[in-house]
Motif scaffolding. Structure first.
Motif, short mmCIF file in Angstrom:
data_model
loop_
_atom_site.label_atom_id
_atom_site.label_comp_id
_atom_site.label_asym_id
_atom_site.label_seq_id
_atom_site.Cartn_x
_atom_site.Cartn_y
_atom_site.Cartn_z
N SER A 1 49.60 37.28 46.92
CA SER A 1 49.27 38.71 46.99
C SER A 1 48.04 38.96 47.88
N VAL A 2 48.06 40.08 48.58
CA VAL A 2 46.88 40.46 49.38
C VAL A 2 45.71 40.88 48.47
N TYR A 3 45.98 41.03 47.17
CA TYR A 3 44.92 41.34 46.20
C TYR A 3 44.36 40.08 45.54
N ASP A 4 44.84 38.92 45.98
CA ASP A 4 44.30 37.68 45.42
C ASP A 4 42.87 37.50 45.95
N HIS A 5 41.94 37.26 45.05
CA HIS A 5 40.54 37.12 45.46
C HIS A 5 40.29 35.87 46.30
N GLY A 6 41.24 34.94 46.26
CA GLY A 6 41.14 33.79 47.18
C GLY A 6 41.19 34.28 48.61
N LEU A 7 42.07 35.24 48.87
CA LEU A 7 42.18 35.82 50.21
C LEU A 7 41.07 36.85 50.46
N LEU A 8 40.84 37.71 49.50
CA LEU A 8 39.88 38.81 49.73
C LEU A 8 38.44 38.30 49.89
N GLY B 1 43.35 40.48 41.67
CA GLY B 1 42.39 41.38 41.04
C GLY B 1 42.39 42.73 41.71
N LYS B 2 41.28 43.45 41.53
CA LYS B 2 41.12 44.74 42.20
C LYS B 2 40.26 44.52 43.43
N LEU B 3 40.15 45.57 44.25
CA LEU B 3 39.15 45.52 45.32
C LEU B 3 37.79 45.57 44.63
N GLY B 4 36.83 44.85 45.14
CA GLY B 4 35.54 44.71 44.44
C GLY B 4 35.41 43.27 43.98
N LEU B 5 34.16 42.79 44.02
CA LEU B 5 33.93 41.35 43.83
C LEU B 5 34.23 40.81 42.44
N ASN B 6 34.10 41.66 41.42
CA ASN B 6 34.11 41.16 40.04
C ASN B 6 35.29 40.23 39.74
N PHE C 1 36.00 38.82 37.03
CA PHE C 1 36.49 38.91 35.65
C PHE C 1 37.59 39.96 35.50
N HIS C 2 37.86 40.71 36.60
CA HIS C 2 38.99 41.65 36.58
C HIS C 2 40.28 40.98 37.06
N CYS C 3 40.17 39.72 37.47
CA CYS C 3 41.36 39.05 38.01
C CYS C 3 42.22 38.51 36.87
N GLY C 4 43.52 38.43 37.18
CA GLY C 4 44.45 37.83 36.22
C GLY C 4 44.31 36.32 36.23
N LYS C 5 45.41 35.65 36.03
CA LYS C 5 45.38 34.19 35.96
C LYS C 5 45.11 33.56 37.33
N PRO C 6 44.35 32.49 37.38
CA PRO C 6 44.19 31.77 38.65
C PRO C 6 45.56 31.27 39.13
N GLN C 7 45.73 31.24 40.43
CA GLN C 7 46.98 30.77 41.01
C GLN C 7 46.81 29.33 41.47
N ILE C 8 47.78 28.50 41.13
CA ILE C 8 47.73 27.10 41.56
C ILE C 8 48.78 26.88 42.64
N ILE C 9 48.33 26.41 43.78
CA ILE C 9 49.22 26.15 44.92
C ILE C 9 49.12 24.67 45.29
#
Ligand code: PMP
Length: 288
Positions: free
Chosen positions: A18-25, A96-101, A103-111
């Motif tokens: 997802s483009v909302y994944d904080h790994g990417l953002l 997650g959402k836009l914004g650094l937090n 703790f708003h992210c769902g489950k970590p993604q394992i690739i």
């Protein structure tokens, strides 16, 4: 190619996040580069331990156990029918959402990607690399600790750009005090008067798994090893110099900032340790 994402396999084209994944953002996540030789995964447990330490440090709660993750890595290498592989294990903070937090992210993604890697052209393993020191300093440990293998590699990428601009393949990064830290994706060693020297962890470096193995192998050979502060002067005047990393393995360095190191050819200690390392990786490791 079958790429693992959260328990399922996808083709290369369908393996997307997802483009909302904080790994990417935000580069918020951790990773490991692991290698398999002749159907054996080298130092799998050590890589998993380091990944969980990186995750703990950034308060990323791993969604599966270490044993389960090791099983999933083996399953991915098997699914791709690979005996020799470079395995890229990535854990992102999740969607997650836009914004650094975080703790708003769902489950970590394992690739898990099982592929091949060629870091430096083959000829350099025989004749040695030419490298430069660069202006970009290694991150200070009090900011982003280099022991965290995080998805944010901009510090190293900036140094790599400077190496490429100088027409070489690798850069030596100094820390904020001007001492030698490590390279953009490898640790660094020198040999001086028969003693093997490498910067200690507190110089602000990644604790390389290859580095640890080379220290152990050298001691087995009765070579004195010192984890000690190194300056550019020490590197220029070394008898031998080489780099270590999972992707790089051991690669000799024969020129630094236009100063020829030692004889200008890969040295005897470097060649001895390289041979021992190649023998070791084929003998030990977790069978796929
Ligand atoms: N330093 C840095 C910055 C790295 O990214 C790496 C791994 N690519 C290394 C050192 C070498 O570590 P390892 O031997 O565990 O691959």
């Amino acid at each position: 190619m079958k790429i693992y994402i959260n328990g399922k396999f996808y083709s290369k084209a369908d393996a997307v996040v997802s483009v909302y994944d904080h790994g990417l953002l935000y580069g918020d996540g951790v990773f490991e580069g692991i290698r398999a030789y002749g159907g054996r995964i080298f130092k799998l447990r050590e890589h998993i331990d380091r990944l969980y330490e990186s995750a703990k440090s950034i308060m990323l709660k791993m969604p599966i156990t270490k044993n389960k993750l090791m099983e999933e890595i083996i399953r991915t290498v098997r699914a791709n029918g690979l005996k020799d592989a470079y395995i890229r294990l990535v854990v992102t903070r999740g969607i997650g959402k836009l914004g650094l937090n975080p703790f708003h992210c769902g489950k970590p993604q394992i690739i898990i990607i099982a592929d091949k890697i060629v870091l430096y052209p083959k000829a350099f393993y025989e004749k040695g690399l030419s490298v430069v020191t660069v202006p970009t300093q290694r991150n200070i440990a009090e900011a982003v600790n280099p022991r965290i293998k995080s998805l944010n590699y901009l510090n190293n990428i900036l140094a790599k750009i400077e190496a490429c601009n100088a027409g070489v393949h690798e850069a030596i990064m100094l820390n904020a005090s001007g001492y030698v830290a490590e390279c953009t994706g490898d640790n660094i060693f020198i040999v001086k008067k028969g003693v093997l020297k490498t910067p200690p962890l507190y110089m602000g470096i990644l604790e390389g798994i290859t580095r640890d193995e080379i220290i152990r192998l050298a001691r087995q050979f009765g070579i004195e090893v010192m984890e000690t502060i190194l300056t550019r002067h020490d590197i220029f005047n070394a008898d031998e110099c080489f780099l270590t990393g999972t992707a790089a393995e051991l690669i000799p360095v024969v020129k630094v900032d236009e100063r020829v190191v030692g004889t200008g050819k890969p040295g005897a200690v470097t060649r001895k340790l390289t041979a021992a390392f190649h023998e070791l990786v084929r003998r030990v490791g977790v069978a796929v």
